[in-house]
Design a protein around this motif. Structure first.
Motif, short mmCIF file in Angstrom:
data_model
loop_
_atom_site.label_atom_id
_atom_site.label_comp_id
_atom_site.label_asym_id
_atom_site.label_seq_id
_atom_site.Cartn_x
_atom_site.Cartn_y
_atom_site.Cartn_z
N ASP A 118 0.86 -1.23 0.09
CA ASP A 118 0.03 0.04 0.01
C ASP A 118 0.92 1.31 -0.12
OD1 ASP A 118 -2.34 -1.29 0.27
OD2 ASP A 118 -2.14 -1.67 2.54
N VAL A 119 0.74 2.31 -1.01
CA VAL A 119 1.33 3.37 -0.93
C VAL A 119 0.67 4.53 -0.68
CG1 VAL A 119 3.36 2.53 -2.05
CG2 VAL A 119 1.50 3.49 -3.29
N GLY A 120 -0.78 4.37 -0.88
CA GLY A 120 -1.47 5.49 -0.56
C GLY A 120 -1.93 5.78 0.65
N PRO A 121 -2.65 6.88 0.92
CA PRO A 121 -2.72 7.29 2.68
C PRO A 121 -3.74 6.35 3.03
CG PRO A 121 -3.86 8.69 0.94
CD PRO A 121 -2.98 7.93 0.05
N ARG A 122 -4.49 5.70 2.39
CA ARG A 122 -5.53 4.79 2.93
C ARG A 122 -5.04 3.15 2.50
NH1 ARG A 122 -8.65 8.98 1.82
NH2 ARG A 122 -9.60 7.84 0.26
N PRO A 123 -5.43 2.10 3.44
CA PRO A 123 -5.02 0.75 2.62
C PRO A 123 -6.00 0.86 1.46
CG PRO A 123 -5.30 0.84 5.05
CD PRO A 123 -5.58 2.04 4.54
N ASP A 124 -5.54 0.11 0.46
CA ASP A 124 -6.09 -0.13 -0.92
C ASP A 124 -6.50 0.87 -1.64
OD1 ASP A 124 -6.43 -2.84 -1.00
OD2 ASP A 124 -8.12 -3.14 0.06
N ASP A 125 -6.01 1.98 -1.56
CA ASP A 125 -6.09 3.22 -2.23
C ASP A 125 -5.19 2.95 -3.36
OD1 ASP A 125 -7.79 4.79 -1.04
OD2 ASP A 125 -6.48 6.34 -0.05
N LEU A 126 -3.78 2.88 -3.00
CA LEU A 126 -3.13 2.60 -4.11
C LEU A 126 -2.06 1.64 -3.85
CD1 LEU A 126 -1.64 3.50 -7.06
CD2 LEU A 126 -0.39 5.04 -5.63
N VAL A 127 -2.04 0.21 -4.42
CA VAL A 127 -1.07 -0.87 -4.29
C VAL A 127 -0.26 -0.88 -5.56
CG1 VAL A 127 -1.11 -3.32 -3.92
CG2 VAL A 127 -2.84 -1.90 -2.77
N ILE A 128 1.07 -0.90 -5.38
CA ILE A 128 2.04 -1.11 -6.13
C ILE A 128 2.90 -2.16 -6.04
CG2 ILE A 128 4.20 -0.07 -7.32
CD1 ILE A 128 3.12 2.46 -6.98
N GLY A 129 3.34 -3.02 -6.96
CA GLY A 129 4.02 -4.13 -6.76
C GLY A 129 5.71 -3.76 -6.97
N PHE A 130 6.37 -4.13 -6.19
CA PHE A 130 7.90 -3.77 -6.29
C PHE A 130 8.73 -5.01 -6.52
CE2 PHE A 130 6.11 -0.54 -3.74
CZ PHE A 130 6.51 0.78 -4.31
N LEU A 131 9.47 -4.86 -7.57
CA LEU A 131 10.56 -5.79 -8.00
C LEU A 131 11.69 -5.86 -7.22
CD1 LEU A 131 11.23 -8.37 -9.63
CD2 LEU A 131 12.02 -6.95 -11.40
N VAL A 132 12.31 -6.91 -6.47
CA VAL A 132 13.52 -6.64 -5.74
C VAL A 132 14.38 -8.07 -5.92
CG1 VAL A 132 12.61 -5.29 -3.87
CG2 VAL A 132 12.50 -7.85 -3.58
N HIS A 133 15.66 -7.92 -5.53
CA HIS A 133 16.39 -8.97 -6.03
C HIS A 133 16.10 -10.13 -4.98
CE1 HIS A 133 19.39 -6.13 -7.41
NE2 HIS A 133 18.76 -6.31 -8.70
N ARG A 134 15.95 -9.99 -3.61
CA ARG A 134 15.88 -10.95 -2.77
C ARG A 134 14.98 -10.59 -1.52
NH1 ARG A 134 20.71 -13.67 0.22
NH2 ARG A 134 19.77 -14.13 1.83
N ILE A 135 13.98 -11.37 -0.97
CA ILE A 135 13.44 -10.99 0.34
C ILE A 135 14.34 -11.79 1.19
CG2 ILE A 135 11.31 -11.30 1.67
CD1 ILE A 135 9.73 -10.67 -0.89
N THR A 136 14.70 -11.14 2.36
CA THR A 136 15.54 -11.76 3.36
C THR A 136 14.79 -12.24 4.72
OG1 THR A 136 16.54 -9.84 3.87
CG2 THR A 136 17.60 -10.80 2.21
N ASP A 137 13.95 -11.31 5.18
CA ASP A 137 13.45 -11.56 6.49
C ASP A 137 12.44 -10.61 6.95
OD1 ASP A 137 13.16 -12.69 8.96
OD2 ASP A 137 15.43 -12.08 9.80
#
Length: 140
Positions: free
Chosen positions: A100-119
């Protein structure tokens, strides 16, 4: 036409020093070998890289396309490219997290591509000296 990704006219990224004392959960990940984290309470889900739907041009170079997720098209940003690091899309395997990147949940959801999720960790902001929070602002 509405645009649902951060853009150069709205400043795109802002850095701020967070207030100390609060304990937060952080999703930890890496980009180009750099350890980074985001507020885990704003992360909707995580998954391996998925096939992307292409968006029509013109679009920013860091906007990779979108994924279909529960009836919605979620824009996917190469976070490394957005931050000026070597692009995550060059990695043989990457991971997506929806946030969630908007001011309220579900206002704006963006997917972020990263190399690795660690913890996922809990830490007080005061225990992270010199840590800066980077916010990605959306625009309509």
């Amino acid at each position: 036409m509405e645009q649902y990704w951060p853009g150069p006219t709205d400043g795109g990224l802002e850095a701020e020093v967070p207030p100390s004392g609060r304990t937060l959960r952080y999703l930890c990940f890496t980009l180009s070998g750099e350890p980074l984290a985001t507020d885990a309470t704003r992360v909707r889900e995580m998954m391996p890289t998925q096939p992307l739907v292409d968006f029509p041009a013109p679009k920013p170079a860091y906007l990779l396309g979108g994924i279909y997720l529960r009836g919605r098209v979620i824009p996917v940003v190469d976070l490394a490219a957005k931050l000026g690091l070597p692009a995550a899309r060059a990695a043989s395997k990457g991971y997506l997290f929806m946030r969630d990147v908007g001011p309220r949940p579900d206002d704006l959801v963006i997917g972020f591509l990263v190399h690795r999720i660690t913890d996922i960790v809990e830490a007080k902001e005061s225990d992270l000296p010199g840590a800066r929070q980077v916010r990605v602002k959306g625009r309509t």
